[in-house]
Design a protein around this motif. Structure first.
Motif, PDB file in Angstrom:
ATOM      1  N   LEU A  20      13.579  16.451  -7.803  1.00  0.00           N
ATOM      2  CA  LEU A  20      13.956  16.289  -9.207  1.00  0.00           C
ATOM      3  C   LEU A  20      12.712  16.054 -10.073  1.00  0.00           C
ATOM      4  O   LEU A  20      12.556  16.635 -11.154  1.00  0.00           O
ATOM      5  N   LEU A  21      11.816  15.189  -9.579  1.00  0.00           N
ATOM      6  CA  LEU A  21      10.603  14.874 -10.336  1.00  0.00           C
ATOM      7  C   LEU A  21       9.734  16.110 -10.527  1.00  0.00           C
ATOM      8  O   LEU A  21       9.157  16.323 -11.589  1.00  0.00           O
ATOM      9  N   GLU A  22       9.646  16.931  -9.496  1.00  0.00           N
ATOM     10  CA  GLU A  22       8.842  18.150  -9.580  1.00  0.00           C
ATOM     11  C   GLU A  22       9.424  19.100 -10.629  1.00  0.00           C
ATOM     12  O   GLU A  22       8.692  19.794 -11.331  1.00  0.00           O
ATOM     13  N   LYS A  23      10.760  19.114 -10.761  1.00  0.00           N
ATOM     14  CA  LYS A  23      11.416  19.959 -11.756  1.00  0.00           C
ATOM     15  C   LYS A  23      11.194  19.411 -13.172  1.00  0.00           C
ATOM     16  O   LYS A  23      10.906  20.150 -14.100  1.00  0.00           O
ATOM     17  N   SER A  25       1.752  11.904 -13.345  1.00  0.00           N
ATOM     18  CA  SER A  25       2.102  10.591 -12.775  1.00  0.00           C
ATOM     19  C   SER A  25       2.494   9.610 -13.874  1.00  0.00           C
ATOM     20  O   SER A  25       3.481   8.876 -13.753  1.00  0.00           O
ATOM     21  N   HIS A  26       1.699   9.595 -14.959  1.00  0.00           N
ATOM     22  CA  HIS A  26       1.999   8.699 -16.079  1.00  0.00           C
ATOM     23  C   HIS A  26       3.358   9.036 -16.700  1.00  0.00           C
ATOM     24  O   HIS A  26       4.139   8.141 -17.037  1.00  0.00           O
ATOM     25  N   LEU A  27       3.619  10.338 -16.882  1.00  0.00           N
ATOM     26  CA  LEU A  27       4.879  10.745 -17.519  1.00  0.00           C
ATOM     27  C   LEU A  27       6.071  10.352 -16.651  1.00  0.00           C
ATOM     28  O   LEU A  27       7.086   9.864 -17.145  1.00  0.00           O
ATOM     29  N   ARG A  28       5.947  10.564 -15.359  1.00  0.00           N
ATOM     30  CA  ARG A  28       7.037  10.184 -14.452  1.00  0.00           C
ATOM     31  C   ARG A  28       7.270   8.675 -14.501  1.00  0.00           C
ATOM     32  O   ARG A  28       8.409   8.212 -14.525  1.00  0.00           O
ATOM     33  N   SER A  76       0.854  -1.184   0.000  1.00  0.00           N
ATOM     34  CA  SER A  76       0.000   0.000   0.000  1.00  0.00           C
ATOM     35  C   SER A  76       0.888   1.230   0.000  1.00  0.00           C
ATOM     36  O   SER A  76       1.870   1.284   0.737  1.00  0.00           O
ATOM     37  N   THR A  77       0.528   2.211  -0.827  1.00  0.00           N
ATOM     38  CA  THR A  77       1.316   3.445  -0.892  1.00  0.00           C
ATOM     39  C   THR A  77       0.410   4.645  -0.644  1.00  0.00           C
ATOM     40  O   THR A  77      -0.818   4.545  -0.718  1.00  0.00           O
ATOM     41  N   ARG A  78       1.057   5.782  -0.393  1.00  0.00           N
ATOM     42  CA  ARG A  78       0.318   7.030  -0.228  1.00  0.00           C
ATOM     43  C   ARG A  78       0.235   7.804  -1.543  1.00  0.00           C
ATOM     44  O   ARG A  78      -0.302   8.906  -1.590  1.00  0.00           O
ATOM     45  N   GLY A  79       0.857   7.257  -2.630  1.00  0.00           N
ATOM     46  CA  GLY A  79       0.946   8.018  -3.872  1.00  0.00           C
ATOM     47  C   GLY A  79       1.918   9.179  -3.701  1.00  0.00           C
ATOM     48  O   GLY A  79       2.697   9.206  -2.746  1.00  0.00           O
ATOM     49  N   HIS A  80       1.896  10.138  -4.638  1.00  0.00           N
ATOM     50  CA  HIS A  80       2.725  11.358  -4.518  1.00  0.00           C
ATOM     51  C   HIS A  80       4.198  11.043  -4.265  1.00  0.00           C
ATOM     52  O   HIS A  80       4.796  11.529  -3.307  1.00  0.00           O
ATOM     53  N   ASN A  81       4.766  10.187  -5.111  1.00  0.00           N
ATOM     54  CA  ASN A  81       6.193   9.809  -5.044  1.00  0.00           C
ATOM     55  C   ASN A  81       6.524   8.992  -3.800  1.00  0.00           C
ATOM     56  O   ASN A  81       7.689   8.960  -3.388  1.00  0.00           O
ATOM     57  N   ASP A  82       5.549   8.374  -3.208  1.00  0.00           N
ATOM     58  CA  ASP A  82       5.823   7.501  -2.068  1.00  0.00           C
ATOM     59  C   ASP A  82       6.788   6.400  -2.521  1.00  0.00           C
ATOM     60  O   ASP A  82       6.598   5.783  -3.571  1.00  0.00           O
ATOM     61  N   ILE A  83       7.833   6.181  -1.736  1.00  0.00           N
ATOM     62  CA  ILE A  83       8.870   5.217  -2.093  1.00  0.00           C
ATOM     63  C   ILE A  83       8.892   4.078  -1.087  1.00  0.00           C
ATOM     64  O   ILE A  83       8.896   4.310   0.119  1.00  0.00           O
ATOM     65  N   ASP A  89       1.394   8.182  -8.500  1.00  0.00           N
ATOM     66  CA  ASP A  89      -0.016   8.567  -8.665  1.00  0.00           C
ATOM     67  C   ASP A  89      -0.391   9.669  -7.674  1.00  0.00           C
ATOM     68  O   ASP A  89       0.335   9.963  -6.736  1.00  0.00           O
ATOM     69  N   ASN A  90      -1.563  10.274  -7.927  1.00  0.00           N
ATOM     70  CA  ASN A  90      -1.986  11.422  -7.110  1.00  0.00           C
ATOM     71  C   ASN A  90      -2.953  11.019  -6.001  1.00  0.00           C
ATOM     72  O   ASN A  90      -3.717  11.820  -5.507  1.00  0.00           O
ATOM     73  N   ARG A  91      -2.901   9.711  -5.653  1.00  0.00           N
ATOM     74  CA  ARG A  91      -3.772   9.206  -4.574  1.00  0.00           C
ATOM     75  C   ARG A  91      -3.177   7.901  -4.050  1.00  0.00           C
ATOM     76  O   ARG A  91      -2.330   7.293  -4.718  1.00  0.00           O
ATOM     77  N   PRO A  92      -3.602   7.464  -2.864  1.00  0.00           N
ATOM     78  CA  PRO A  92      -3.098   6.187  -2.326  1.00  0.00           C
ATOM     79  C   PRO A  92      -3.490   5.034  -3.243  1.00  0.00           C
ATOM     80  O   PRO A  92      -4.556   5.055  -3.857  1.00  0.00           O
ATOM     81  N   ARG A  93      -2.595   4.055  -3.342  1.00  0.00           N
ATOM     82  CA  ARG A  93      -2.837   2.904  -4.211  1.00  0.00           C
ATOM     83  C   ARG A  93      -2.386   1.624  -3.515  1.00  0.00           C
ATOM     84  O   ARG A  93      -1.525   1.646  -2.640  1.00  0.00           O
ATOM     85  N   THR A  94      -2.969   0.499  -3.947  1.00  0.00           N
ATOM     86  CA  THR A  94      -2.432  -0.806  -3.579  1.00  0.00           C
ATOM     87  C   THR A  94      -1.737  -1.343  -4.822  1.00  0.00           C
ATOM     88  O   THR A  94      -2.341  -1.419  -5.885  1.00  0.00           O
ATOM     89  N   ARG A  95      -0.460  -1.710  -4.691  1.00  0.00           N
ATOM     90  CA  ARG A  95       0.340  -2.097  -5.854  1.00  0.00           C
ATOM     91  C   ARG A  95       0.695  -3.570  -5.831  1.00  0.00           C
ATOM     92  O   ARG A  95       1.103  -4.108  -4.795  1.00  0.00           O
TER      93      ARG A  95
END
Ligand code: ZN
Length: 139
Positions: free
Chosen positions: A66-69, A90-93, A11-18, A124-130
Motif C-alpha cells: 500500500l505504501l509503495e502505491k 520516508s518523510h511523507l509516509r 533497532s530497525t532495518r528501515g524500508h517499512n520495517d515493522i 527510512d531508507n536505512r537501518p535506524r535506532t529508534r
C-alpha cells in the motif's frame, strides 16, 4: 493522577520495517503500577510512525505494498533535491501515519482488541535506532 515516563529503544532495518511494541508497552504499564488511564506511545523522528494493525505476515506485506502505491520510492521528491538524503518518500509516509498513539488502559491492561497490536513502522531508507517515548497517565 500520576504521569510515569519511560522509553523503548529498538533497532530497525528501515524500508517499512515493522516492530510489534505491544508486549513491551504492556510490560512497562504493569511495572508503572497504574491501573486506570491512558498510554501515550510516541516515536522521536520524522521518518517513522506508530499505529495499530493485526500483526501477521500477510498484513505486514499488504501494508508495504500500500505504501509503495501511495508514496512510491522510485520518484524524485523536492526534499531529495534540497537535502540529498533520498528519503523524501520516508518523510511523507511518516506524515501520513503520525508519530503517536493513545491507548486507554484499565485494570492495568491495555484495552486493545484481540487482533490489534501497537506497531512502530520505520519508513527510512536505512537501518535506524529508534527512541520511543512512553507516558502513562492515570492512577
Ligand atoms: Zn530527509
Amino acid at each position: 493522577m500520576k504521569i510515569i515516563q519511560n522509553e523503548i529503544t529498538v533497532s530497525t532495518r528501515g524500508h517499512n520495517d515493522i516492530k510489534d511494541l505491544t508486549p513491551e508497552v504492556q510490560r512497562q504499564l504493569q511495572a508503572s503500577g497504574l491501573r486506570e488511564g491512558q498510554a501515550l506511545v510516541f516515536v522521536q523522528g520524522s521518518t517513522a510512525g506508530v499505529t495499530t494493525i493485526e500483526y501477521e505476515p500477510g498484513l505486514v506485506q499488504d501494508l508495504s505494498e500500500l505504501l509503495e502505491k501511495l508514496v512510491p520510492q522510485n520518484r524524485s521528491y523536492h526534499h531529495d533535491q534540497r537535502w540529498g538524503d533520498a528519503n523524501g518518500f520516508s518523510h511523507l509516509r511518516a506524515s501520513l501515519f503520525g508519530p503517536s498513539l493513545q491507548v486507554p488502559f484499565s485494570g492495568g491492561r491495555l484495552r486493545l482488541g484481540t487482533w490489534q497490536q501497537i506497531i512502530l513502522v520505520d519508513f527510512d531508507n536505512r537501518p535506524r535506532t529508534r527512541n520511543i517515548l512512553l507516558q502513562f497517565l492515570g492512577e
